[in-house]
Motif scaffolding. Sequence first.
Motif, PDB file in Angstrom:
ATOM      1  N   ASN A  35      -7.969   7.336  -5.858  1.00  0.00           N
ATOM      2  CA  ASN A  35      -8.339   6.403  -5.055  1.00  0.00           C
ATOM      3  C   ASN A  35      -7.323   5.159  -5.231  1.00  0.00           C
ATOM      4  OD1 ASN A  35     -10.767   7.653  -4.517  1.00  0.00           O
ATOM      5  ND2 ASN A  35     -11.709   6.783  -6.565  1.00  0.00           N
ATOM      6  N   GLY A  36      -7.072   4.758  -3.925  1.00  0.00           N
ATOM      7  CA  GLY A  36      -6.103   3.696  -3.900  1.00  0.00           C
ATOM      8  C   GLY A  36      -4.583   4.106  -3.580  1.00  0.00           C
ATOM      9  N   ALA A  88       0.789  -1.136  -0.084  1.00  0.00           N
ATOM     10  CA  ALA A  88      -0.032   0.190   0.099  1.00  0.00           C
ATOM     11  C   ALA A  88       0.843   1.181  -0.109  1.00  0.00           C
ATOM     12  CB  ALA A  88      -0.892  -0.174   1.330  1.00  0.00           C
TER      13      ALA A  88
END
Length: 242
Positions: free
Chosen positions: A43-44, A23
């Motif tokens: 996003n992400g 991440a």
Amino acid sequence: MEIKSNDAIYLNNVVKLYGNYPALRGITFNIPDGEKYALLGPNGAGKSTTLKLIAGILKPDKGEIKIYGMDPLTDLNSKKIIGYLPEDATPYRNLSVRENLEYIGALRGIEDLDNRVEEMLDNLGLREYERAKVSKLSRGNLQKLAIALALIHRPKVLLLDEPLNYLDIPTQEEVISLLNKMGSTMLVSTHIMAVAGRLTDKIIMISKGTVIWNGSFEELKSMANEGEPIEKVVARLMTNNL
């Protein structure tokens, strides 16, 4: 990157894995005392993960995180000075609005708790709902309560994940005014440039778990072509790093 004496928030080569998925891939930045930064990204990108690591909710797999020189994961003194608003926060649903404020305020050890609860009820337009159970609140009023819970102890460091979500325009203006009056060091995660521009002065942009740009709004504007809005510049930077 070396930590500086005036750093409120410091991250150096921070890696966070979810299983085998990275991440965050070695994220590094610092925020000096009292400054207000936006954390921008698609996003992400790792925005919410970054805030959770700084708040001491998640443990990094690698790297170093400091809040005024303290480890947020192990040093309780760091937790006393952090106010954290998660995205889609969930206050205690079986308690009333007032009971949530009183309970969290008591846990925080606030000396003038009665006065502070009254201030939060008035400043965030929650007075008429103070006896209502949280489970009965609209999504907007739930967000206002979550903001109040993040601010009640007058934190030195504010970590806000999409703070204006679910709020109507008049309430957004009230919350922006309230946050801008605070002297806290602030990191606001958002993907909306208008929100970033109203609440912060500088930007940390991340994509795929790494920092791709770090600077002021003025520096970002200087990168625009003639007549090009700042959102186009941001989109171009993000697209080049997708």
